[in-house]
Each structure stands twice: as C-alpha cells, then as structure tokens.
Design a protein around this motif. Structure first.
Motif, PDB file in Angstrom:
ATOM      1  N   LEU A  99       0.838  -1.199   0.000  1.00 53.44           N
ATOM      2  CA  LEU A  99       0.000   0.000   0.000  1.00 53.44           C
ATOM      3  C   LEU A  99       0.873   1.250   0.000  1.00 53.44           C
ATOM      4  N   ASN A 100       0.346   2.296  -0.605  1.00 57.48           N
ATOM      5  CA  ASN A 100       1.000   3.603  -0.641  1.00 57.48           C
ATOM      6  C   ASN A 100       0.056   4.629  -0.030  1.00 57.48           C
ATOM      7  N   LEU A 101       0.523   5.350   0.991  1.00 56.56           N
ATOM      8  CA  LEU A 101      -0.216   6.472   1.567  1.00 56.56           C
ATOM      9  C   LEU A 101       0.443   7.757   1.107  1.00 56.56           C
ATOM     10  N   LYS A 102      -0.343   8.630   0.492  1.00 54.75           N
ATOM     11  CA  LYS A 102       0.221   9.822  -0.128  1.00 54.75           C
ATOM     12  C   LYS A 102      -0.670  11.018   0.120  1.00 54.75           C
ATOM     13  N   GLY A 103      -0.078  12.122   0.571  1.00 52.43           N
ATOM     14  CA  GLY A 103      -0.839  13.353   0.700  1.00 52.43           C
ATOM     15  C   GLY A 103      -1.100  13.962  -0.664  1.00 52.43           C
ATOM     16  N   VAL A 104      -2.306  14.537  -0.845  1.00 58.43           N
ATOM     17  CA  VAL A 104      -2.584  15.193  -2.126  1.00 58.43           C
ATOM     18  C   VAL A 104      -1.686  16.407  -2.315  1.00 58.43           C
ATOM     19  N   ASN A 105      -1.205  16.957  -1.202  1.00 63.73           N
ATOM     20  CA  ASN A 105      -0.119  17.927  -1.232  1.00 63.73           C
ATOM     21  C   ASN A 105       0.628  17.805   0.085  1.00 63.73           C
ATOM     22  N   GLN A 106       1.812  18.402   0.158  1.00 64.59           N
ATOM     23  CA  GLN A 106       2.667  18.191   1.330  1.00 64.59           C
ATOM     24  C   GLN A 106       2.176  18.957   2.555  1.00 64.59           C
ATOM     25  N   ASN A 107       1.149  19.786   2.402  1.00 59.96           N
ATOM     26  CA  ASN A 107       0.576  20.495   3.547  1.00 59.96           C
ATOM     27  C   ASN A 107      -0.405  19.641   4.342  1.00 59.96           C
ATOM     28  N   ILE A 108      -0.802  18.504   3.822  1.00 59.45           N
ATOM     29  CA  ILE A 108      -1.700  17.608   4.553  1.00 59.45           C
ATOM     30  C   ILE A 108      -0.956  17.084   5.782  1.00 59.45           C
ATOM     31  N   THR A 109      -1.575  17.252   6.961  1.00 54.91           N
ATOM     32  CA  THR A 109      -0.864  17.040   8.221  1.00 54.91           C
ATOM     33  C   THR A 109      -1.454  15.885   9.016  1.00 54.91           C
ATOM     34  N   ILE A 110      -0.567  15.023   9.498  1.00 57.16           N
ATOM     35  CA  ILE A 110      -0.912  13.894  10.378  1.00 57.16           C
ATOM     36  C   ILE A 110      -0.458  14.248  11.790  1.00 57.16           C
ATOM     37  N   THR A 111      -1.336  14.068  12.772  1.00 57.37           N
ATOM     38  CA  THR A 111      -0.990  14.448  14.147  1.00 57.37           C
ATOM     39  C   THR A 111      -1.196  13.302  15.142  1.00 57.37           C
ATOM     40  N   ASN A 112      -1.188  12.063  14.655  1.00 60.23           N
ATOM     41  CA  ASN A 112      -1.336  10.939  15.579  1.00 60.23           C
ATOM     42  C   ASN A 112      -0.534   9.739  15.075  1.00 60.23           C
ATOM     43  N   VAL A 113      -0.684   8.605  15.748  1.00 66.84           N
ATOM     44  CA  VAL A 113       0.204   7.458  15.561  1.00 66.84           C
ATOM     45  C   VAL A 113      -0.266   6.574  14.411  1.00 66.84           C
ATOM     46  N   ILE A 114       0.678   6.181  13.551  1.00 67.51           N
ATOM     47  CA  ILE A 114       0.456   5.154  12.532  1.00 67.51           C
ATOM     48  C   ILE A 114       1.178   3.894  12.981  1.00 67.51           C
ATOM     49  N   THR A 115       0.449   2.782  13.073  1.00 66.21           N
ATOM     50  CA  THR A 115       1.033   1.505  13.478  1.00 66.21           C
ATOM     51  C   THR A 115       1.123   0.585  12.274  1.00 66.21           C
ATOM     52  N   LEU A 116       2.296   0.018  12.074  1.00 68.08           N
ATOM     53  CA  LEU A 116       2.503  -0.976  11.020  1.00 68.08           C
ATOM     54  C   LEU A 116       2.335  -2.351  11.645  1.00 68.08           C
ATOM     55  N   SER A 117       1.338  -3.092  11.190  1.00 65.06           N
ATOM     56  CA  SER A 117       1.013  -4.382  11.778  1.00 65.06           C
ATOM     57  C   SER A 117       2.101  -5.409  11.473  1.00 65.06           C
ATOM     58  N   THR A 118       1.941  -6.598  12.001  1.00 66.14           N
ATOM     59  CA  THR A 118       2.967  -7.621  11.851  1.00 66.14           C
ATOM     60  C   THR A 118       2.898  -8.297  10.488  1.00 66.14           C
ATOM     61  N   ASN A 119       4.072  -8.731  10.022  1.00 67.77           N
ATOM     62  CA  ASN A 119       4.192  -9.522   8.793  1.00 67.77           C
ATOM     63  C   ASN A 119       3.626  -8.789   7.577  1.00 67.77           C
TER      64      ASN A 119
END
Length: 288
Positions: A99-119
């Motif tokens: 999967l690819n997560l991409k902001g429509v522009n670089q001003n899109i802001t994330i302010t919480n935790v992203i967890t990468l699951s196992t395997n």
C-alpha cells in the motif's frame, strides 16, 4: 419514477430542507459539503421523508472516497494508493501489504500514531507533514518500507534517556524496533525528508534482515534533542547506506547524529557505508 407506469398520478415533487448542502435535479442529488439534510418526496397526497447525513471524505482510492483512513485501508487492494485529502488526527493501523499512503499535497498534516502491523511488506508513506503526537511504529516483521518526501516537525514524543551502551526501546518518531529475534526488518528506505525540532530520537532500527538494505539518504535533521539515527538490538544483518544527509543544530546540542548500539550480524556479513554526510554542532558539553 412512479410505478406502475399507468398510475393516475405521475408527477413527483422533491424538496430539500437545506439546499446549501446539496443540489437536487429531479431527484438526482449532488452533495456539496458535510451536514444533515431532509429530502421529502411527494406524489399526489402521499409524502415520504429521508434523512441524509453528508460526511466529509478524508481519503480516496481512485474515485472512491472514505470517511476514515481505516475505512480506506479496509477496502484497499494490492498496490493501491490511498490519497489523504485533509488534515487528520486519526490513529490507524496499516494491516495490509503493498500500500501507498500519499498526501494530495505536502501540507496535509498527520498528528497521531500510525502503526505498522505484523508480517507486512512494501509500505510507502510520502508527501505528508507530521507534527504533534505523530509517530510511526511497528509491531512485527517488516520488509519493504519507504518514507519519502515528508516534513516532520515539533513533535510531542518525549525523549528517552540517552543510553549508548544499553539495549533500550527508545522513543523514536520512526520506531522500527523489535527487541528480540532475528531478521525482523529489511529493505527500509528513508529519503528526502526534513526533520525539524524533534526532542526525542528520530529513527530507531534493530535486528535487520540478511540480504536486505537500510538506505537513509538525502534527509535533513535539524535541531534534534537526542539522536537522529539509532541502530539498537543485536543480530543486525544486511547492508546499511547512510549517505548525503545533513545533521545540523543551531547550537551545540544532542548526543549523537548516528549511533550503533549493536552491529554484530548473526547471518553472513553486515556492511556499513557512511558517506557524504554533513555534521554541524552535534554534541553535549555536559558529557565532555
């Protein structure tokens, strides 16, 4: 349409309680923005109403829009790009590979935790801004992770005590740490990012896979509090390329730019290449 077709009354009237939310073209609604509206349809002396809640989309895959990132991940298929449309404070878990997560522009802001699951494998995060409580952390094996063209600044994660000789799961903005086992992380690329005013460690990696690479290149690390890159654990295998990064503080501060707490492979040879980096005002006078 009124059925049966031969019904005496064929005329239909449509009424919206809030025309600013939607445009009604003879029953075909074009939704304009979030809100709640009541649609009333009348045929002869019979009327029915229906409540419609318009929610704002935060992500899309192609033409399909989603209210949350987790909704988008649930529907995503191999090699989909989830485009993030607006600032989010959603905690979410990536539990699918490719999967690819991409902001429509670089001003899109994330302010919480992203967890990468196992395997999981082959995750890319790009073209976003991270601040506040933002962090990327993994809970199991990870092969293939790219973090590219992002801005990370003024994060809230508290620093761990500097521990150059102890195995420790430090607080880090990109935390790819396991603590036990072997061959847990591999083919990691962190490139063309800007890290500003980070008081915790920035990148923590351990127990890397044999026959894979760790590529950290062309990043800017500026005004950090503890360390920029930390390799911990043990059983670190594969090839490390740390090239063309800029490590710079306005005043003499931090404990290290790059630290290898452990670098002993358990499977073949570990190669470490550190080239063409810049180091400016890195160090702590209290420890000299």
């Amino acid at each position: 349409k009124v059925l049966p077709e031969g019904a005496e009354t064929q005329e239909i009237s449509w009424k919206l309680n809030a025309s600013a939310f939607a445009i009604n073209d003879n029953g075909l609604l074009t939704l304009m923005h979030k809100g709640t509206l009541i649609l009333t349809v009348t045929v002869g002396d019979i009327s029915k109403t229906h409540e419609i809640v318009i929610k704002e989309a935060v992500a899309k895959i192609g033409d399909n829009k989603f209210e949350t990132i987790e909704d988008a991940i649930l529907e995503a298929e191999d090699n989909d790009t989830i485009e993030i449309l607006k600032d989010i404070n959603e905690k979410f878990t990536i539990n699918k590979s490719n999967l690819n997560l991409k902001g429509v522009n670089q001003n899109i802001t994330i302010t919480n935790v992203i967890t990468l699951s196992t395997n999981i494998e082959n995750i890319k995060i790009e073209n976003l801004t991270f601040t506040g409580n933002a962090q990327i952390t993994k809970v199991g094996t990870l092969k293939g992770f790219t973090f590219e063209n992002n801005i990370i600044f003024d994060t809230n994660l508290e620093p761990s005590q500097y521990a150059p000789n102890s195995r420790i799961d430090v607080n880090a903005i990109i935390r790819l740490y396991t603590g036990s086992g072997a061959n847990q992380v591999g083919d990691i690329t962190i490139t063309n990012n800007k890290f500003y005013n980070i008081k915790s460690d920035i990148i923590s990696i351990d127990r890397t896979m044999a026959n894979t690479e760790i590529n950290i290149s062309n990043n800017e690390f500026k005004n950090f509090g503890v360390g920029a890159i930390r390799f911990d654990g043990g059983y670190n295998n594969g090839t490390y390329n740390i090239k063309s990064n800029n490590f710079e503080n306005d005043e003499l501060s931090a404990y290290s730019a790059i630290i290898f707490r452990a670098y002993a492979p358990n499977d073949g040879i570990q190669s470490i290449n550190i080239e063409d980096n810049t180091f400016v005002k890195i160090g702590n006078l209290e420890d000299i």
